[in-house]
Scaffold this motif. Structure first.
Motif, PDB file in Angstrom:
ATOM      1  N   PRO A   1       0.938  -1.063   0.081  1.00  0.00           N
ATOM      2  CA  PRO A   1       0.243   0.211  -0.124  1.00  0.00           C
ATOM      3  C   PRO A   1       1.189   1.377  -0.150  1.00  0.00           C
ATOM      4  O   PRO A   1       0.638   1.989  -0.680  1.00  0.00           O
ATOM      5  CB  PRO A   1      -1.023  -0.362   0.938  1.00  0.00           C
ATOM      6  CG  PRO A   1      -0.637  -1.633   1.455  1.00  0.00           C
ATOM      7  CD  PRO A   1       0.485  -2.115   1.223  1.00  0.00           C
ATOM      8  N   ASN A   2       2.219   1.084   0.403  1.00  0.00           N
ATOM      9  CA  ASN A   2       2.778   2.124   0.454  1.00  0.00           C
ATOM     10  C   ASN A   2       3.461   2.937  -0.842  1.00  0.00           C
ATOM     11  O   ASN A   2       3.406   3.761  -1.069  1.00  0.00           O
ATOM     12  CB  ASN A   2       4.064   1.747   1.923  1.00  0.00           C
ATOM     13  CG  ASN A   2       4.145   2.902   2.618  1.00  0.00           C
ATOM     14  OD1 ASN A   2       3.598   3.828   3.616  1.00  0.00           O
ATOM     15  ND2 ASN A   2       3.858   1.852   3.981  1.00  0.00           N
TER      16      ASN A   2
ATOM     17  N   ILE B   1       2.553   6.105  -3.038  1.00  0.00           N
ATOM     18  CA  ILE B   1       3.491   7.280  -3.952  1.00  0.00           C
ATOM     19  C   ILE B   1       2.496   6.881  -5.365  1.00  0.00           C
ATOM     20  O   ILE B   1       3.001   8.132  -6.163  1.00  0.00           O
ATOM     21  CB  ILE B   1       4.399   6.181  -3.674  1.00  0.00           C
ATOM     22  CG1 ILE B   1       5.507   6.735  -2.741  1.00  0.00           C
ATOM     23  CG2 ILE B   1       5.962   7.170  -4.990  1.00  0.00           C
ATOM     24  CD1 ILE B   1       6.731   5.820  -2.586  1.00  0.00           C
ATOM     25  N   LEU B   2       2.648   6.223  -6.011  1.00  0.00           N
ATOM     26  CA  LEU B   2       2.306   6.116  -7.192  1.00  0.00           C
ATOM     27  C   LEU B   2       0.875   6.248  -7.796  1.00  0.00           C
ATOM     28  O   LEU B   2       0.726   7.216  -9.010  1.00  0.00           O
ATOM     29  CB  LEU B   2       2.354   3.940  -7.623  1.00  0.00           C
ATOM     30  CG  LEU B   2       3.444   3.347  -7.711  1.00  0.00           C
ATOM     31  CD1 LEU B   2       3.636   1.774  -8.556  1.00  0.00           C
ATOM     32  CD2 LEU B   2       4.335   4.175  -8.120  1.00  0.00           C
TER      33      LEU B   2
ATOM     34  N   GLU C   1      14.320  10.177  -2.725  1.00  0.00           N
ATOM     35  CA  GLU C   1      13.745  10.839  -2.220  1.00  0.00           C
ATOM     36  C   GLU C   1      12.145  10.790  -1.630  1.00  0.00           C
ATOM     37  O   GLU C   1      11.631  10.765  -0.342  1.00  0.00           O
ATOM     38  CB  GLU C   1      13.647  13.095  -3.487  1.00  0.00           C
ATOM     39  CG  GLU C   1      12.761  13.853  -1.922  1.00  0.00           C
ATOM     40  CD  GLU C   1      13.625  14.038  -0.531  1.00  0.00           C
ATOM     41  OE1 GLU C   1      12.627  14.187   0.345  1.00  0.00           O
ATOM     42  OE2 GLU C   1      14.430  13.185  -0.278  1.00  0.00           O
ATOM     43  N   LEU C   2      11.176   9.915  -2.609  1.00  0.00           N
ATOM     44  CA  LEU C   2       9.853   9.962  -2.697  1.00  0.00           C
ATOM     45  C   LEU C   2       9.823   8.925  -1.561  1.00  0.00           C
ATOM     46  O   LEU C   2       9.145   8.820  -0.596  1.00  0.00           O
ATOM     47  CB  LEU C   2       9.361   9.534  -3.539  1.00  0.00           C
ATOM     48  CG  LEU C   2       8.889  10.571  -4.885  1.00  0.00           C
ATOM     49  CD1 LEU C   2       8.546   9.641  -6.317  1.00  0.00           C
ATOM     50  CD2 LEU C   2       7.572  11.604  -4.405  1.00  0.00           C
ATOM     51  N   LEU C   3      10.599   7.751  -1.590  1.00  0.00           N
ATOM     52  CA  LEU C   3      10.513   6.699  -0.642  1.00  0.00           C
ATOM     53  C   LEU C   3      10.406   7.355   1.114  1.00  0.00           C
ATOM     54  O   LEU C   3      10.073   6.569   1.538  1.00  0.00           O
ATOM     55  CB  LEU C   3      11.787   5.151  -1.002  1.00  0.00           C
ATOM     56  CG  LEU C   3      11.397   4.583  -2.546  1.00  0.00           C
ATOM     57  CD1 LEU C   3      12.801   3.838  -2.572  1.00  0.00           C
ATOM     58  CD2 LEU C   3      10.076   3.720  -1.823  1.00  0.00           C
ATOM     59  N   SER C   4      11.629   8.211   1.016  1.00  0.00           N
ATOM     60  CA  SER C   4      11.887   8.965   2.431  1.00  0.00           C
ATOM     61  C   SER C   4      10.525   9.736   2.907  1.00  0.00           C
ATOM     62  O   SER C   4      10.578   9.548   3.764  1.00  0.00           O
ATOM     63  CB  SER C   4      13.147   9.701   2.203  1.00  0.00           C
ATOM     64  OG  SER C   4      13.558  10.995   3.619  1.00  0.00           O
TER      65      SER C   4
END
Length: 397
Positions: free
Chosen positions: A192-193, A198-199, A249-252
């Motif tokens: 889900p993350n 994100i996506l 950066e998106l993952l962070s």
């Protein structure tokens, strides 16, 4: 208004529901499909054409309707006390911040005692909306992954269990069934993350690359310094280093994986450095790496990497806005973590081995930056359990 934001599955909804249990309140969620549509032949038939279809996602009209109902409940209170409206996953509503701004300002103009709490699990989208439309109108409460002390008190985790299973309260009861625990982390947390937070929320031209970067960063490289060029070599269809840096950066921002920069004293040198990857929660590492709890403990090299990632995650999750977490390396000397707030500097070395020796990296770093404080965590230094019981900025005092 109050804004409660943080990663998925850290207890934001539970916290707010418990806090509101003793107060007149309405709690609604923007991530749930709507119930049956309005009956066009009933009393609400005149509103039928503006209502979203049953099973569809809540939209702007739904948000306004919820707010109007909360206003009516506030006005109906005979003692003029407040009513609380809490909206979960607010970032799922298109243009939510503009709508909230208009409604909030109208309430203030009327002196209506309606209190509002907004919750969200997409920090990037939450911050974007807050900074664009709601500046000066909210107080943030940021929730991070659970700490060792919280997991110990809430679920009786041992230190080793926290190092391996991390700080997700939702799956703490499954750690005796490791297969189920891994499946939960992958399906209820990781998927889900990435797939939703994100996506679906921001433009990602290469979603497969984003997923692979996360899996590689958590499963193989958490706790390690790795150049973007080397990452390109490990990934298929890797694109350029700018793309990788953006995806990291998106993952962070989603509370998954961070690329720490090198401490260099000069900002342009920090930005150009190779990142040191660190998962925000060691559960993400253990769910992907393939080691069982027993196997991880028996592999001292792997366990040492988990311990270092645990320290890094703790620093990342507890650092305030003015406390920066970095690393330092001038080959062959290296310091695991560097904390700075612009005035004070702390160099941290993590020791997980059975034998103790003074880390050479600390001495070299102290020679270059004379005002730094040196801190050894683990064998021969501050006990790991004690270090994990205090937030990052405490070590800068």
């Amino acid at each position: 208004m109050i804004v409660v934001a943080g990663p998925r599955q850290v207890g934001k909804t539970t916290l707010v529901r418990q806090a509101l249990a003793a107060h007149p309140s309405t709690f609604v969620a923007a991530d749930q499909a709507l119930p049956d549509a309005v009956d066009p032949f009933g009393q609400q038939g005149s509103a039928f054409l503006t209502q979203p279809l049953a099973g569809s996602s809540p939209n702007a009209e739904w948000l306004v309707a919820q707010w109007m109902q909360a206003r009516a409940k506030t006005r109906a209170r005979p003692d003029d006390t407040c009513h609380v409206l809490a909206i979960d996953e607010i970032q799922k509503i298109p243009r939510w911040s503009e709508i909230v701004k208009g409604l909030w300002d109208a309430d203030r103009a009327e002196n209506l005692p309606l209190h509002v709490i907004l919750l969200g699990s997409s920090p990037w989208l939450m911050q974007k909306g807050l900074s664009e439309s709601l500046a000066g109108r909210y107080e943030p409460i940021r929730m991070a992954h659970w700490s060792y002390g919280e997991m110990q008190e809430g679920f009786d985790f041992s230190l080793d269990e926290f190092i391996y299973f991390g700080g997700y309260p939702g799956c703490a009861s499954l750690i005796r069934e490791e297969k189920r625990w891994r499946q939960y982390v992958r399906s209820a947390l990781i998927h889900p993350n990435i797939e939703k937070d994100i996506l679906q929320m921001t433009r990602v031209d290469k979603p497969a690359l984003l997923k692979t970067l996360f899996e590689l960063g958590c499963g193989a490289y958490s706790g390690q310094i790795i150049s973007y060029t080397k990452l390109q070599g490990q990934l298929q269809d890797a694109g350029n280093t700018v793309t990788l840096a953006h995806y990291l950066e998106l993952l962070s921002q989603a509370g998954l994986l961070t690329g720490l920069s090198k401490y260099a004293g000069q900002k342009h040198r920090q930005r150009a450095s190779s990142p040191k990857l660190n998962a925000h929660n060691t559960a993400l590492i253990s769910a992907l790496a393939g080691y069982t709890f027993a196997e991880a403990g028996n592999d001292r090299s792997y366990w040492g990497r988990l311990v270092e990632s645990t320290v890094g995650a703790h620093l990342i999750n507890t650092a305030s806005d003015d406390c920066e977490v970095q690393y330092w390396r001038e080959s062959p000397a290296e310091v695991d973590f560097v904390l700075t707030n612009g005035r004070k500097l702390v160099a941290i070395e993590v020791k997980s081995g059975a034998t103790f020796s003074v880390p050479k990296g600390l001495a070299v770093f102290a020679g270059k930056f004379a005002d730094c404080r040196q801190l050894i965590v683990g064998e021969g230094g501050l006990p790991l359990s004690e270090f994990l019981s205090r937030p990052a900025e405490d070590w800068l005092e």
